[in-house]
Design an enzyme around this catalytic site. Structure first.
Site, short mmCIF file in Angstrom:
data_model
loop_
_atom_site.label_atom_id
_atom_site.label_comp_id
_atom_site.label_asym_id
_atom_site.label_seq_id
_atom_site.Cartn_x
_atom_site.Cartn_y
_atom_site.Cartn_z
N LYS A 13 0.82 -1.21 0.00
CA LYS A 13 0.00 0.00 0.00
C LYS A 13 0.86 1.27 0.00
O LYS A 13 0.55 2.23 -0.71
CB LYS A 13 -0.88 -0.05 1.26
CG LYS A 13 -1.94 0.99 1.35
CD LYS A 13 -2.96 0.62 2.42
CE LYS A 13 -2.35 0.44 3.80
NZ LYS A 13 -1.96 1.70 4.45
N ARG A 89 -10.58 2.92 8.63
CA ARG A 89 -10.10 1.57 8.92
C ARG A 89 -11.11 0.79 9.77
O ARG A 89 -10.92 -0.38 10.02
CB ARG A 89 -8.81 1.76 9.70
CG ARG A 89 -7.89 0.62 9.76
CD ARG A 89 -6.56 1.05 9.23
NE ARG A 89 -5.43 0.57 9.95
CZ ARG A 89 -4.19 1.00 9.65
NH1 ARG A 89 -4.00 1.92 8.75
NH2 ARG A 89 -3.17 0.51 10.28
N ARG A 128 10.95 -5.64 5.74
CA ARG A 128 10.78 -4.26 5.28
C ARG A 128 11.70 -3.29 6.05
O ARG A 128 11.85 -3.38 7.25
CB ARG A 128 9.32 -3.86 5.49
CG ARG A 128 9.01 -2.45 5.07
CD ARG A 128 7.56 -2.26 4.79
NE ARG A 128 6.72 -2.29 5.98
CZ ARG A 128 5.41 -2.06 5.95
NH1 ARG A 128 4.82 -1.79 4.82
NH2 ARG A 128 4.72 -2.09 7.06
N ARG A 161 10.56 -0.61 11.21
CA ARG A 161 9.51 -0.04 12.06
C ARG A 161 9.31 -0.91 13.29
O ARG A 161 9.34 -2.13 13.19
CB ARG A 161 8.20 0.03 11.26
CG ARG A 161 7.99 1.36 10.60
CD ARG A 161 6.82 1.35 9.67
NE ARG A 161 5.61 0.80 10.25
CZ ARG A 161 4.43 0.78 9.61
NH1 ARG A 161 4.34 1.28 8.40
NH2 ARG A 161 3.37 0.26 10.18
N ARG A 172 -1.88 -7.22 14.29
CA ARG A 172 -2.37 -6.24 13.32
C ARG A 172 -3.24 -6.90 12.25
O ARG A 172 -4.26 -6.34 11.84
CB ARG A 172 -1.20 -5.51 12.66
CG ARG A 172 -0.55 -4.49 13.59
CD ARG A 172 0.86 -4.18 13.18
NE ARG A 172 0.94 -3.34 11.99
CZ ARG A 172 2.02 -3.28 11.21
NH1 ARG A 172 3.08 -4.03 11.47
NH2 ARG A 172 2.05 -2.47 10.19
P1 AMP Z 1 0.06 2.08 9.20
O1 AMP Z 1 1.30 2.82 8.86
O2 AMP Z 1 -1.10 2.45 8.31
O3 AMP Z 1 0.27 0.58 9.25
O4 AMP Z 1 -0.37 2.54 10.67
C1 AMP Z 1 0.46 2.29 11.77
C2 AMP Z 1 -0.35 2.32 13.04
O5 AMP Z 1 -0.96 3.63 13.20
C3 AMP Z 1 -1.51 1.34 13.09
O6 AMP Z 1 -1.11 0.04 13.50
C4 AMP Z 1 -2.42 2.01 14.11
O7 AMP Z 1 -1.94 1.81 15.42
C5 AMP Z 1 -2.26 3.50 13.77
N1 AMP Z 1 -3.27 3.92 12.78
C6 AMP Z 1 -3.06 4.30 11.48
N2 AMP Z 1 -4.21 4.61 10.88
C7 AMP Z 1 -5.20 4.43 11.78
C8 AMP Z 1 -6.62 4.56 11.76
N3 AMP Z 1 -7.29 4.93 10.66
N4 AMP Z 1 -7.30 4.30 12.91
C9 AMP Z 1 -6.67 3.93 14.02
N5 AMP Z 1 -5.34 3.75 14.12
C10 AMP Z 1 -4.59 4.00 13.01
#
Ligand code: AMP
Length: 216
Positions: A13, A89, A128, A161, A172
């Site tokens: 993504k 989400r 990654r 990360r 996750r």
């Molecule tokens: P990502 O980089 O999209 O994988 O996001 C990393 C982390 O940020 C996720 O595991 C959540 O803890 C938080 N996060 C990102 N987007 C959201 C969202 N729309 N709602 C809630 N938590 C989010």
């Protein structure tokens, strides 16, 4: 054009989002990136979000909805539309965004849903690496940097990360599936979802994504 991109952790993504932004000049709203930058900036929002993110949990909807609204109000170039990445989400977030955008030029036009088998994801995510300086994404097997630990583009340090571990991935993924299936259904009912096979080379995935957006 307003685009929503969806895909489990490691589905590619981030890479597709960067290409979409580059090709279609849309504003990029990545909630994950925003949270990470708020955390490294030590802001109040960053402090609130940190504990959830490090455990692989979602940040509560109220905090996230408020943050997205705030960022959308400050878009550099609103007429170009935007790419929502990582939001909505949960069904509640989708409904909240629907309320906020209904009848305005913030309505989502197309949902790109990237699909990939879970066992492929585990290999992708544990390898990654990201550049600390420019955010470029690498993979130790499928897309290594020329010099280990160093970004090819800017010479920045590469890092993993904190939430890119198998344990965190399991949490996750479970949470992703439970939370996002109703979101996809919500947009399917509006007839705006395009499914993309993400288990191909990045270039082939990109061709499919580009075609979907160009024919919209
Ligand atoms: P990502 O980089 O999209 O994988 O996001 C990393 C982390 O940020 C996720 O595991 C959540 O803890 C938080 N996060 C990102 N987007 C959201 C969202 N729309 N709602 C809630 N938590 C989010």
């Amino acid at each position: 054009m307003n685009i929503l991109i969806m895909g489990g952790p490691g589905a590619g993504k981030g890479t597709m989002s960067a290409r979409i932004v580059d090709q279609f000049q849309v504003n990029h709203i990545s909630t994950g990136d925003i949270f990470r930058s708020e955390i490294s900036g030590g802001t109040k929002l960053g402090l609130e979000a940190k504990a959830y993110i490090e455990q692989g949990l979602l940040v509560p909807d109220a905090i996230t909805n408020h943050m997205v609204k705030h960022y959308l109000e400050q878009l550099k170039d609103p007429k170009n539309g935007f790419l929502l990445d990582g939001y909505p989400r949960t069904l509640d977030q989708a409904k909240a965004f629907d309320e906020l955008s209904k009848g305005t030029d913030l309505e989502i036009d197309i949902v790109i849903a990237m699909e990939i088998p879970f066992d492929v994801l585990a290999g992708r995510i544990s390898g990654r690496r990201l550049c600390k300086e420019c955010g470029e994404i690498y993979h130790i097997v499928s897309h290594p940097s020329l010099k280990e630990g160093t970004c090819d583009k800017c010479g920045g340090l590469l890092y993993q990360r904190k939430d890119d571990t198998i344990e965190s991935l399991q949490t996750r993924l479970k949470e992703y599936t439970a939370q996002t299936e109703p979101v996809l259904k919500f947009y399917e009912e509006k007839g705006i979802v395009t499914y993309i096979n993400a288990n191909q080379s990045m270039d082939d995935v990109w061709q499919d994504v580009k075609k979907a957006l160009e024919t919209k």
